[in-house]
Design a protein around this motif. Structure first.
Motif, short mmCIF file in Angstrom:
data_model
loop_
_atom_site.label_atom_id
_atom_site.label_comp_id
_atom_site.label_asym_id
_atom_site.label_seq_id
_atom_site.Cartn_x
_atom_site.Cartn_y
_atom_site.Cartn_z
N HIS A 21 0.97 -1.55 0.48
CA HIS A 21 -0.03 0.04 -0.13
C HIS A 21 0.78 1.07 0.03
N LEU A 22 1.91 1.07 -0.78
CA LEU A 22 2.86 2.34 -1.37
C LEU A 22 2.69 3.02 -2.81
N ASN A 23 2.81 3.66 -3.20
CA ASN A 23 3.12 4.61 -3.61
C ASN A 23 4.69 4.53 -4.34
N LEU A 24 5.20 5.16 -5.42
CA LEU A 24 6.76 5.09 -5.67
C LEU A 24 7.68 6.23 -5.28
N ASN A 25 6.67 7.91 -4.47
CA ASN A 25 6.90 8.50 -4.38
C ASN A 25 7.61 8.17 -2.06
N GLU A 26 6.30 7.39 -1.29
CA GLU A 26 6.31 6.67 -0.55
C GLU A 26 7.46 5.97 -0.19
N HIS A 27 7.33 4.33 -1.16
CA HIS A 27 8.70 3.64 -0.67
C HIS A 27 9.78 4.64 -1.57
N HIS A 28 10.01 5.79 -2.33
CA HIS A 28 11.34 6.43 -2.62
C HIS A 28 11.93 7.05 -1.27
N ILE A 29 11.05 7.47 -0.62
CA ILE A 29 11.10 8.41 0.78
C ILE A 29 11.48 7.25 1.81
N LEU A 30 10.89 6.34 1.77
CA LEU A 30 11.80 5.62 2.80
C LEU A 30 12.76 5.04 2.66
N TRP A 31 13.03 4.51 1.23
CA TRP A 31 14.60 4.38 1.05
C TRP A 31 15.34 5.67 1.19
N ILE A 32 15.43 6.86 1.43
CA ILE A 32 16.43 7.65 1.07
C ILE A 32 16.45 7.95 2.89
N ALA A 33 15.08 7.79 3.78
CA ALA A 33 15.01 7.73 4.80
C ALA A 33 16.01 6.94 5.52
N TYR A 34 16.00 5.55 4.64
CA TYR A 34 16.97 5.22 5.08
C TYR A 34 18.30 5.11 5.18
N GLN A 35 18.86 5.36 4.07
CA GLN A 35 20.19 5.59 3.16
C GLN A 35 20.29 7.36 3.80
N LEU A 36 19.82 7.94 4.68
CA LEU A 36 20.27 9.20 4.39
C LEU A 36 20.28 9.26 6.24
N ASN A 37 19.20 8.20 6.63
CA ASN A 37 19.15 7.79 8.63
C ASN A 37 19.55 9.51 8.92
N GLY A 38 18.19 10.06 8.65
CA GLY A 38 18.17 11.63 9.43
C GLY A 38 18.15 12.87 8.06
N ALA A 39 16.98 12.16 7.81
CA ALA A 39 17.45 13.89 6.69
C ALA A 39 15.93 14.96 6.47
N THR A 40 16.09 15.93 6.24
CA THR A 40 15.40 17.27 6.10
C THR A 40 14.22 16.70 4.78
N ILE A 41 13.56 17.58 5.00
CA ILE A 41 12.53 17.65 3.58
C ILE A 41 13.52 18.10 2.32
N SER A 42 14.42 19.25 2.44
CA SER A 42 15.05 19.46 1.15
C SER A 42 15.92 18.17 0.81
N ASP A 43 16.51 17.51 1.64
CA ASP A 43 17.24 16.13 1.33
C ASP A 43 16.62 15.49 0.55
N ILE A 44 14.99 15.21 1.13
CA ILE A 44 14.39 14.19 0.69
C ILE A 44 13.91 14.69 -0.72
N ALA A 45 13.64 16.25 -0.98
CA ALA A 45 13.47 16.25 -2.48
C ALA A 45 14.84 16.42 -3.13
N SER A 46 16.22 16.28 -3.34
CA SER A 46 17.19 16.77 -3.57
C SER A 46 17.92 15.47 -4.23
#
Length: 196
Positions: free
Chosen positions: A43-68
């Motif tokens: 029950h995820l869409n691409l943006n949501e999954h991508h954000i989860l992946w980025i949040a895992y990889q960056l281990n604490g990211a700002t919204i700007s980090d996620i957008a970038s």
């Protein structure tokens, strides 16, 4: 980005640009379809999954980090992050030494769901992967995309490519595969406080 003096024939420029557009569109259509099929059971869409992946990889990211890093608009990163927070998959927090920025981290549930999505990946249903297998069989490795990376570096900058490379390296180092199963290494989170 520094502007370059481009004195190339117009016809050559159009053919190259159109070729890049069509190939990119064709690849993205396949990637998008396969990625959505992969994560739909969660029950995820691409943006949501991508954000989860980025949040895992960056281990604490700002919204700007996620957008970038996610190559998405800041409002897209924020809105989908809030949806993930509402599902208990992300938390918004402040660093003790940086009260100005809000950081996004995976919750335990988010980390677990992310791992489940990784376990559910099926290389046989991912068409771009399958399309590259003959090259791996012929040359002994998958394409490294050096020309494409060079183009992206000139568009988005060296920092983008360095972060991209670092995230892929971290993922390869942080995920263990044993007997066809994936296990995420324990995260070393920086000290966070709940966002107010």
């Amino acid at each position: 980005m520094e502007e370059m003096d481009l004195n190339h024939p117009l016809k050559e420029s159009i053919v190259f640009s159109h070729k890049m557009a069509l190939l990119s569109k064709a690849l993205w259509k396949s990637v998008e379809k396969d990625w959505q099929a992969w994560i739909k059971p969660f029950h995820l869409n691409l943006n949501e999954h991508h954000i989860l992946w980025i949040a895992y990889q960056l281990n604490g990211a700002t919204i700007s980090d996620i957008a970038s890093h996610g190559v998405m608009h800041v409002s897209t990163a924020f809105n989908f992050s809030k949806k993930l927070e509402a599902r208990g998959l992300l938390s918004f927090s402040k660093k003790k030494d940086d009260k100005r920025n809000t950081y996004i981290c995976l919750t335990d549930s988010g980390r677990q769901l992310f791992l489940e999505t990784m376990r559910a990946f099926n290389e046989h249903t991912y068409h771009v992967y399958q399309g590259a297998v003959p090259m791996k069989e012929l040359y002994g490795k998958f394409p490294e995309f050096s020309e494409l990376i060079c183009i992206v570096r000139h568009i988005y900058g060296t920092e983008f490519i360095e972060q991209f490379d670092a995230c892929l390296t971290d993922f390869q180092n942080d995920v263990e595969e044993k007997d066809g199963h994936l296990k995420l290494a324990s995260a070393n989170l920086f000290p966070l406080q709940p966002a107010k």
